[in-house]
Motif scaffolding. Sequence first.
Motif, mmCIF file in Angstrom:
data_model
loop_
_atom_site.group_PDB
_atom_site.id
_atom_site.type_symbol
_atom_site.label_atom_id
_atom_site.label_comp_id
_atom_site.label_asym_id
_atom_site.label_seq_id
_atom_site.Cartn_x
_atom_site.Cartn_y
_atom_site.Cartn_z
ATOM 1 N N ARG A 1 -72.542 -5.582 21.231
ATOM 2 C CA ARG A 1 -72.855 -4.153 21.168
ATOM 3 C C ARG A 1 -74.095 -3.924 20.304
ATOM 4 N NH1 ARG A 1 -66.745 -1.777 20.324
ATOM 5 N NH2 ARG A 1 -65.633 -3.710 20.744
ATOM 6 N N LEU A 2 -74.770 -2.830 20.587
ATOM 7 C CA LEU A 2 -75.872 -2.354 19.756
ATOM 8 C C LEU A 2 -75.355 -1.144 18.989
ATOM 9 C CD1 LEU A 2 -78.898 -2.647 19.013
ATOM 10 C CD2 LEU A 2 -79.381 -0.987 20.819
ATOM 11 N N VAL A 3 -75.310 -1.242 17.650
ATOM 12 C CA VAL A 3 -74.679 -0.192 16.852
ATOM 13 C C VAL A 3 -75.649 0.355 15.817
ATOM 14 C CG1 VAL A 3 -72.432 -1.290 17.158
ATOM 15 C CG2 VAL A 3 -73.762 -1.768 15.091
ATOM 16 N N ASP A 4 -75.350 1.577 15.380
ATOM 17 C CA ASP A 4 -76.071 2.208 14.268
ATOM 18 C C ASP A 4 -75.199 2.080 13.017
ATOM 19 O OD1 ASP A 4 -77.763 2.970 16.290
ATOM 20 O OD2 ASP A 4 -77.132 5.068 16.305
ATOM 21 N N PRO A 5 -75.545 1.227 12.076
ATOM 22 C CA PRO A 5 -74.703 1.070 10.873
ATOM 23 C C PRO A 5 -74.830 2.281 9.957
ATOM 24 C CG PRO A 5 -76.695 -0.247 10.678
ATOM 25 C CD PRO A 5 -76.729 0.340 12.050
ATOM 26 N N TRP A 6 -73.776 3.062 9.874
ATOM 27 C CA TRP A 6 -73.795 4.282 9.065
ATOM 28 C C TRP A 6 -73.310 4.039 7.647
ATOM 29 C CZ3 TRP A 6 -71.113 7.952 13.143
ATOM 30 C CH2 TRP A 6 -72.018 8.194 14.181
ATOM 31 N N GLY A 7 -72.459 3.037 7.427
ATOM 32 C CA GLY A 7 -71.967 2.791 6.078
ATOM 33 C C GLY A 7 -70.973 1.656 6.045
ATOM 34 N N LEU A 8 -70.749 1.114 4.851
ATOM 35 C CA LEU A 8 -69.818 -0.001 4.644
ATOM 36 C C LEU A 8 -68.765 0.398 3.619
ATOM 37 C CD1 LEU A 8 -72.584 -2.683 4.553
ATOM 38 C CD2 LEU A 8 -70.587 -2.915 6.027
ATOM 39 N N VAL A 9 -67.549 -0.087 3.829
ATOM 40 C CA VAL A 9 -66.435 0.215 2.934
ATOM 41 C C VAL A 9 -65.739 -1.087 2.567
ATOM 42 C CG1 VAL A 9 -64.226 1.389 2.697
ATOM 43 C CG2 VAL A 9 -66.091 2.499 3.940
ATOM 44 N N ASP A 10 -65.475 -1.263 1.283
ATOM 45 C CA ASP A 10 -64.717 -2.413 0.795
ATOM 46 C C ASP A 10 -63.328 -1.928 0.421
ATOM 47 O OD1 ASP A 10 -63.649 -4.623 -0.406
ATOM 48 O OD2 ASP A 10 -64.978 -4.623 -2.138
ATOM 49 N N LYS A 11 -62.322 -2.318 1.204
ATOM 50 C CA LYS A 11 -60.946 -1.918 0.916
ATOM 51 C C LYS A 11 -60.110 -3.168 0.701
ATOM 52 C CE LYS A 11 -57.018 0.761 2.706
ATOM 53 N NZ LYS A 11 -56.836 1.519 1.440
ATOM 54 N N ASP A 12 -59.695 -3.364 -0.538
ATOM 55 C CA ASP A 12 -58.839 -4.495 -0.891
ATOM 56 C C ASP A 12 -59.458 -5.815 -0.450
ATOM 57 O OD1 ASP A 12 -56.625 -5.644 -2.040
ATOM 58 O OD2 ASP A 12 -55.396 -5.506 -0.234
ATOM 59 N N ASP A 13 -60.754 -5.991 -0.749
ATOM 60 C CA ASP A 13 -61.508 -7.208 -0.457
ATOM 61 C C ASP A 13 -61.727 -7.446 1.039
ATOM 62 O OD1 ASP A 13 -61.900 -7.853 -3.100
ATOM 63 O OD2 ASP A 13 -60.086 -9.063 -3.245
ATOM 64 N N ILE A 14 -61.482 -6.439 1.863
ATOM 65 C CA ILE A 14 -61.813 -6.519 3.293
ATOM 66 C C ILE A 14 -62.885 -5.474 3.565
ATOM 67 C CG2 ILE A 14 -60.974 -6.246 5.662
ATOM 68 C CD1 ILE A 14 -58.243 -7.119 4.717
ATOM 69 N N TRP A 15 -63.997 -5.915 4.155
ATOM 70 C CA TRP A 15 -65.122 -5.026 4.414
ATOM 71 C C TRP A 15 -65.044 -4.444 5.820
ATOM 72 C CZ3 TRP A 15 -68.933 -3.404 1.088
ATOM 73 C CH2 TRP A 15 -68.983 -4.039 -0.145
ATOM 74 N N TYR A 16 -65.381 -3.165 5.914
ATOM 75 C CA TYR A 16 -65.396 -2.464 7.198
ATOM 76 C C TYR A 16 -66.771 -1.819 7.396
ATOM 77 C CZ TYR A 16 -60.301 -2.895 6.994
ATOM 78 O OH TYR A 16 -59.021 -3.381 6.913
ATOM 79 N N LEU A 17 -67.243 -1.852 8.626
ATOM 80 C CA LEU A 17 -68.498 -1.198 8.998
ATOM 81 C C LEU A 17 -68.173 0.032 9.829
ATOM 82 C CD1 LEU A 17 -71.636 -1.104 9.399
ATOM 83 C CD2 LEU A 17 -71.259 -2.506 11.452
ATOM 84 N N ILE A 18 -68.625 1.186 9.375
ATOM 85 C CA ILE A 18 -68.525 2.406 10.167
ATOM 86 C C ILE A 18 -69.867 2.599 10.849
ATOM 87 C CG2 ILE A 18 -68.236 4.902 10.104
ATOM 88 C CD1 ILE A 18 -66.301 4.602 7.865
ATOM 89 N N ALA A 19 -69.843 2.668 12.166
ATOM 90 C CA ALA A 19 -71.095 2.658 12.920
ATOM 91 C C ALA A 19 -71.037 3.632 14.091
ATOM 92 C CB ALA A 19 -71.392 1.246 13.429
ATOM 93 N N GLY A 20 -72.210 4.019 14.537
ATOM 94 C CA GLY A 20 -72.328 4.833 15.738
ATOM 95 C C GLY A 20 -72.538 3.919 16.938
ATOM 96 N N THR A 21 -71.862 4.223 18.035
ATOM 97 C CA THR A 21 -72.013 3.459 19.270
ATOM 98 C C THR A 21 -72.202 4.435 20.421
ATOM 99 O OG1 THR A 21 -69.672 3.422 19.916
ATOM 100 C CG2 THR A 21 -70.382 1.773 18.309
ATOM 101 N N GLU A 22 -72.405 3.883 21.622
ATOM 102 C CA GLU A 22 -72.535 4.756 22.794
ATOM 103 C C GLU A 22 -71.261 5.557 23.027
ATOM 104 O OE1 GLU A 22 -73.560 2.288 26.069
ATOM 105 O OE2 GLU A 22 -75.672 2.096 25.478
ATOM 106 N N ALA A 23 -70.140 5.028 22.556
ATOM 107 C CA ALA A 23 -68.859 5.710 22.737
ATOM 108 C C ALA A 23 -68.489 6.577 21.538
ATOM 109 C CB ALA A 23 -67.755 4.683 22.991
ATOM 110 N N GLY A 24 -69.401 6.729 20.564
ATOM 111 C CA GLY A 24 -69.123 7.529 19.384
ATOM 112 C C GLY A 24 -68.882 6.673 18.155
ATOM 113 N N GLN A 25 -68.336 7.274 17.119
ATOM 114 C CA GLN A 25 -68.093 6.545 15.875
ATOM 115 C C GLN A 25 -67.015 5.493 16.061
ATOM 116 O OE1 GLN A 25 -67.515 8.871 12.212
ATOM 117 N NE2 GLN A 25 -65.828 7.505 11.677
ATOM 118 N N ARG A 26 -67.268 4.296 15.543
ATOM 119 C CA ARG A 26 -66.309 3.213 15.612
ATOM 120 C C ARG A 26 -66.256 2.502 14.260
ATOM 121 N NH1 ARG A 26 -65.174 5.674 19.366
ATOM 122 N NH2 ARG A 26 -64.800 5.013 21.533
#
Length: 314
Positions: A165-190
């Motif tokens: 996928r081609l994504v727009d990286p909007w932000g990163l979150v570290d929750k309990d030593d697990i990292w998550y990427l919140i990004a924009g995609t063609e289908a919306g926020q994922r």
Amino acid sequence: MRADRLVAVLLLMQSRGRVTAAELAAELEVSVATARRDLEALSAAGVPVYPQAGRGGGWSLLGGARTDLSGLTAGEAEALFLLAGPAAAATPEVKSALRKLVRALPQTFRDDAEAAADVVVIDPTGWGERDPDRPELVRVLQSATVRRRKVRIGYEGRSGERTHRLVDPWGLVDKDDIWYLIAGTEAGQRTFRVDRIAEAEVTELAFERPEGFVLSEAWGKVVDAMERRRSLLSATLLIAERFLPVLRHQFGRHCEVERVEEDGRVRARVAAPMALSIAEQLAGWGATVEVVEPEEVKAELARIGSELVERYRA
């Protein structure tokens, strides 16, 4: 962004009038990307800082706004250093920021502020564990997020199938030593788990965050949706009051106390995605916990008990 580094950024801006991200990075001993991210975070938080493009540009405090740290009381300075000190025990850049902050304080209570930074140490690493390292992929994604550049990722879902996928990286979150990427995609926020991103290529394609996007609010909605999925089934149980703190630690926000029964036991409700999930967490309690309902949780506990008896019977 840590509070002590934020204060150091403001001090430099008001003392120099205008700074570039590179100058800020050199002064605070952090990367240029981190310095730029700090400046953008200050602006997003409502601090009147703004960028000026072009030759001789940089970041300035709007209208010469000032944050006069010499106005701090002794108690306020001590509280700030109590907060920042534990982080400084493990982070070199935070130590540097604290040294700069000390120089901005009145001499009358510099000693107390410095002492406050040394009275608490926080060690997040468990016994026998290695110090947690920030994955290199996180640094790559952070850079792309700050520079507003699209990223091509290869992502492995729960089934193991990899998609690209081609994504727009909007932000990163570290929750309990697990990292998550919140990004924009063609289908919306994922939301993507970083440890499932098998490959990432930062492109030169620019993107813009949606107007009004706030990372903390976006993550809050992700958490709410996840918690709803994790609490599809609930069970009522009885447990001695002295064990209640352990049960609460085990189930977190999915443990709710209803009342205290006549025999002194506590009636509580716990929740999880399915009956098996609840039974697996309660099986280790043995007879300490009595499940009142539903029947499917009782059945799963009985099945687990039978399997254990069959395997470990003398």
